[in-house]
Design an enzyme around this catalytic site. Structure first.
Site, mmCIF file in Angstrom:
data_model
loop_
_atom_site.group_PDB
_atom_site.id
_atom_site.type_symbol
_atom_site.label_atom_id
_atom_site.label_comp_id
_atom_site.label_asym_id
_atom_site.label_seq_id
_atom_site.Cartn_x
_atom_site.Cartn_y
_atom_site.Cartn_z
ATOM 1 N N THR A 185 12.740 -33.363 17.368
ATOM 2 C CA THR A 185 12.990 -32.101 17.580
ATOM 3 C C THR A 185 13.540 -31.323 16.834
ATOM 4 O OG1 THR A 185 14.758 -32.209 19.184
ATOM 5 C CG2 THR A 185 12.707 -32.896 20.097
ATOM 6 N N GLU A 330 8.540 -33.941 22.944
ATOM 7 C CA GLU A 330 8.498 -35.020 23.958
ATOM 8 C C GLU A 330 7.279 -35.523 24.588
ATOM 9 O OE1 GLU A 330 10.342 -32.549 23.142
ATOM 10 O OE2 GLU A 330 12.545 -33.028 23.471
ATOM 11 N N LYS A 439 19.375 -13.114 33.341
ATOM 12 C CA LYS A 439 19.858 -13.226 34.671
ATOM 13 C C LYS A 439 20.222 -11.868 35.209
ATOM 14 C CE LYS A 439 19.598 -17.978 34.824
ATOM 15 N NZ LYS A 439 20.222 -19.210 34.042
ATOM 16 N N TRP A 444 15.659 -12.961 38.121
ATOM 17 C CA TRP A 444 15.307 -13.493 36.773
ATOM 18 C C TRP A 444 14.259 -12.636 36.044
ATOM 19 C CZ3 TRP A 444 15.254 -19.489 36.796
ATOM 20 C CH2 TRP A 444 16.533 -20.203 37.088
HETATM 21 P P1 ADP Z 1 11.469 -27.381 20.508
HETATM 22 O O1 ADP Z 1 11.589 -27.774 21.762
HETATM 23 O O2 ADP Z 1 12.499 -27.823 19.464
HETATM 24 O O3 ADP Z 1 11.250 -25.646 20.260
HETATM 25 P P2 ADP Z 1 8.596 -27.989 20.704
HETATM 26 O O4 ADP Z 1 8.042 -27.840 19.336
HETATM 27 O O5 ADP Z 1 8.665 -29.482 20.966
HETATM 28 O O6 ADP Z 1 10.219 -27.768 19.813
HETATM 29 O O7 ADP Z 1 8.545 -26.735 21.503
HETATM 30 C C1 ADP Z 1 8.445 -27.225 22.765
HETATM 31 C C2 ADP Z 1 8.648 -25.849 23.545
HETATM 32 O O8 ADP Z 1 7.609 -24.880 22.925
HETATM 33 C C3 ADP Z 1 8.092 -25.827 25.022
HETATM 34 O O9 ADP Z 1 9.198 -26.637 25.744
HETATM 35 C C4 ADP Z 1 8.060 -24.558 25.379
HETATM 36 O O10 ADP Z 1 9.273 -23.913 25.528
HETATM 37 C C5 ADP Z 1 7.452 -23.880 24.154
HETATM 38 N N1 ADP Z 1 6.004 -24.031 24.016
HETATM 39 C C6 ADP Z 1 4.901 -24.963 23.983
HETATM 40 N N2 ADP Z 1 3.751 -24.331 24.268
HETATM 41 C C7 ADP Z 1 3.969 -23.330 24.887
HETATM 42 C C8 ADP Z 1 3.257 -22.189 25.515
HETATM 43 N N3 ADP Z 1 1.787 -22.303 25.479
HETATM 44 N N4 ADP Z 1 3.494 -21.011 26.064
HETATM 45 C C9 ADP Z 1 4.951 -20.952 26.119
HETATM 46 N N5 ADP Z 1 5.891 -21.819 25.623
HETATM 47 C C10 ADP Z 1 5.302 -22.945 25.022
#
Ligand code: ADP
Length: 540
Positions: A185, A330, A439, A444
Site C-alpha cells: 500500500t 487490500e 470535524k 462532520w
Molecule cells: P491507499 O489506501 O494507500 O491510498 P489504495 O490505492 O488502496 O491506496 O486506495 C484505497 C482508497 O482509495 C480507499 O480506501 C478509498 O479511500 C479511496 N477510494 C478508492 N476508490 C474510491 C472511490 N470510488 N471514491 C472515493 N474514494 C475511493
C-alpha cells in the site's frame, strides 16, 4: 456428506491456458518504452510466459520466491504476471513513483530475489542498489539493441533470457491458496505494508470482474487499463481479460491526454479504467481539440471519488457511460460498483448522475457493514455514516510478515479506513477517509463533498479540502485550489457556487489558490502534506 464435484485448484496459469485455447488470436497491443507499437496474441503471450517460467527456473527461482517488477503496462509485464505466478513464485509489483527510501524498504522487506524493470528506471535502481539486501540479479525489460550502459551488477536482458528457452513447460499444480502476487500500500503514514494475494483470491476476483453487475468485461471489449500494473494488479484487468479473451491495449509510459486518446482511437478501445486525475487530462485534451470518441463507450472510475462534473461531461458531451467503483489494495481491489438496478429504469438524467456519485453496491463475494464510534452496526438508510468494514475471499486477512496488526477483527472484518453511508438499496457512498473528515462543532463535513463541488466551479482545475484548527469549532474547511489555464475565478465565485448545494456550516472559511497540488505515488492528493503545510493557517 461431501459433494462429488472435482476439486480443481483455481490457478492463475489456468487463465492464460484458457486464453491460449479459446482466444488464441485475441490481441494484446502495447505502446512500448522503446517507441513502436507492439502487437501479438494471447497464444504468443502464453508461449512466452512459459519460456519466462523456464528462464526463471534456470536462474534458480523457486516456488514462494519473490520476483520484483517495476514496469509500466506492457506485454512483457503481462508475461511476468502469468510466468512468475504461474510457476508458483510471487510477482511483486513495485510502484516507481515511490520515494527511493520506500523502494529500498519494500524490496528488502519483500526479499525480492530478482528484479525486472523498464528502461526508464535504470537510474533509480543504480541509486539504491547498494542498499538492497536480497536481489541477486537485475533484468532490464528490453531487447539487446536497447540494453543500456549501466553500473548495476549482474544485469541481464529480458529478451535474451526468454529467447534462450523453448516453451516446453508444464505449469505446476499447487494449492490454490499459494501466494501469487504482492503489492504494498502506498503508505501515506508509516512504512508501506504488503498485501499478499493468492491464486484463489485472484481467480475469484477476476470472475467477479466479468459479472455484468461487477464490471462486466467481455470478449467484445477492447480494454485500455490506464490504471497501472504496479498498482493493485491494474485492478485485475490482465486476469479478467485473459478469462474472457478481451483485447488488451497497454499504454506504456505515456499517460497524457493526447497519447491515451490516440491509442484509444487507433485500437478502437471500448472500455477503459483509471483514477479521476487521468480522466481530467483526457477530457481536457478532447475539449481543447474538439475531438470525439469513435469507439469508447464505458469508463470505470475509481481510486478517488468521481466528481459530478466529470460524470456529466463523459455522459452528456461524449456519450461515454461512467461506472463508478470503489476498492483498495487490500480488496484486490474490486469492492463495490455503481450499476443501476432494474427499478431505476426511466429515472431522469440528473438522478442517474446523482446515483452514479455513489460508489455502488457490493459485488457478490464482498460483504460490507458500517459501524459507529463504539463499533455498533449502523442502519442502511443512506444517512447514518460510519466506518466501512468489509470481508470476503479477496479481502486481505492481514499484511505480509504480520505488519499492521489489528486491521482485521476476530470475525474477519477488515477496517477500510473509509467513512461511508449505505442506503436501503445497498448503495455505499464514501463520505471521507477517516483521517480527512472535517470535524466542525460536533458535525462532520465531508472533504470529498466539498472538493467535488469545488471542481464543478467554472475555472477550477483541481481542488483539495482540508481541516484547519479553529478556536470555536475545532476544525473548519479550507479549500486549496488550482485554476484552469487563463481562468479568472475568485474566492467569492467559489463560495457563491458552493452556496447553491452546500449548507452554510459546510461552506469553506477560505479559498487559497496555488499553482499545483501535491500528489502521491498513485496519483492521489497528499492531504497529509497539505495539512502539515497549512497547520498554522489563519482563517479570516
Ligand atoms: P491507499 O489506501 O494507500 O491510498 P489504495 O490505492 O488502496 O491506496 O486506495 C484505497 C482508497 O482509495 C480507499 O480506501 C478509498 O479511500 C479511496 N477510494 C478508492 N476508490 C474510491 C472511490 N470510488 N471514491 C472515493 N474514494 C475511493
Amino acid at each position: 456428506m461431501l459433494g462429488l464435484m472435482q476439486n480443481k485448484s483455481l490457478l492463475i496459469s489456468s487463465l492464460i491456458e484458457h486464453a491460449e485455447k479459446q482466444y488464441r488470436d485475441s490481441e494484446i497491443v502495447s505502446r512500448t518504452i522503446e517507441g513502436p507499437i507492439h502487437r501479438y496474441t494471447y497464444a504468443d503471450c502464453a508461449k512466452r510466459s512459459r519460456q519466462l517460467a523456464k528462464a526463471l527456473t534456470k536462474l534458480g527461482v523457486q516456488q514462494g520466491d519473490r520476483v520484483g517488477t517495476m514496469a509500466f503496462n506492457g506485454y512483457r509485464h503481462v508475461e511476468l504476471y502469468f510466468g512468475v505466478s504461474g510457476m508458483g513464485a510471487v510477482c511483486h509489483t513495485v510502484n516507481p513513483r515511490l520515494s527511493p527510501e520506500h523502494v529500498i524498504y519494500i524490496l528488502n522487506h519483500a526479499e525480492d530475489k530478482f528484479f525486472f524493470f523498464d528502461l526508464p528506471f535504470v537510474p533509480l535502481l543504480e541509486a539504491v542498489e547498494d542498499k538492497l539486501t536480497s536481489v541477486k540479479g537485475f533484468v532490464v525489460m528490453t531487447d539487446k539493441a536497447h540494453m543500456p550502459q549501466t553500473k548495476l551488477k549482474n544485469v541481464m536482458c529480458y529478451e535474451d533470457i526468454v529467447n534462450a528457452e523453448d516453451d516446453d513447460y508444464q505449469w505446476p499444480d499447487m494449492d490454490e491458496n499459494t501466494a501469487s502476487a504482492l503489492c504494498y500500500t502506498s503508505g501515506t503514514t508509516g512504512n508501506p505494508k504488503g498485501v499478499l494475494y493468492s491464486h484463489r483470491s485472484t481467480v475469484l476476483h477476476a470472475l467477479a470482474g466479468l459479472t455484468v453487475d461487477g464490471i462486466g468485461y467481455s470478449n467484445k471489449d477492447a480494454i485500455l487499463p490506464v490504471v497501472p500494473m504496479f498498482h493493485v494488479n491494474a485492478w485485475g484487468i490482465p486476469y479478467s481479460s485473459a478469462m474472457c479473451g478481451a483485447k488488451m491495449v497497454m499504454p506504456g509510459a505515456l499517460m497524457d491526454g493526447k497519447s491515451i486518446y490516440e491509442l484509444m482511437e487507433m485500437e478502437q478501445v471500448t472500455l477503459s479504467a483509471g483514477v479521476p486525475t487521468v480522466w481530467m487530462m483526457l477530457l481536457a485534451y478532447v475539449k481543447e481539440t474538439g475531438k470525439k470518441f469513435s469507439s469508447m463507450r464505458r469508463t470505470v472510475i475509481g481510486g478517488s471519488a468521481a466528481p459530478r462534473s466529470m460524470i456529466e461531461t463523459f455522459r452528456n458531451d461524449y456519450n461515454v457511460d461512467v461506472l463508478h467503483a470503489w476498492g483498495m489494495t487490500e480488496t484486490s481491489p474490486l469492492g463495490t460498483a455503481c450499476h443501476l438496478k432494474k427499478k431505476h429504469e426511466g429515472i431522469s438524467e440528473e438522478d442517474i448522475v446523482t446515483l452514479s456519485l455513489k460508489q455502488g453496491r457490493a459485488v457478490y463475494g464482498v460483504e460490507m457493514k458500517i459501524v459507529g464510534m463504539n463499533g455498533e452496526e449502523l442502519p442502511w438508510d443512506g444517512k447514518a455514516c460510519g466506518n466501512l468494514l468489509v470481508r470476503g475471499p479477496w479481502i486481505a486477512s492481514g499484511y505480509f510478515k504480520g505488519e499492521g496488526k489489528g486491521a482485521v477483527d476476530a470475525d474477519g472484518w477488515f477496517d477500510t479506513g473509509d467513512v461511508s453511508t449505505i442506503d436501503e438499496d445497498g448503495y455505499m457512498q464514501i463520505t471521507d477517509r477517516d483521517k480527512d473528515v472535517i470535524k466542525s462543532g460536533g458535525e462532520w463535513i465531508s472533504s470529498i463533498d466539498v472538493e467535488n463541488e469545488t471542481v464543478g466551479v467554472p475555472g477550477i482545475a483541481e481542488a483539495a479540502v482540508i481541516a484547519v484548527p479553529h478556536p470555536k469549532w475545532d476544525e473548519r474547511p479550507l479549500v486549496i485550489a488550482v485554476k484552469q489555464k487563463g481562468a479568472n475565478v475568485t474566492k467569492q465565485d467559489v463560495i457563491d457556487h458552493l452556496s447553491k448545494t452546500l449548507a452554510k456550516w459546510q461552506l469553506p472559511d477560505d479559498v487559497v489558490f496555488v499553482d499545483a497540488l501535491p500528489h502521491g505515488a498513485t496519483g492521489k492528493l497528499l492531504k497529509n502534506v497539505l495539512r502539515a503545510e497549512y497547520k498554522d493557517y489563519k482563517l479570516p
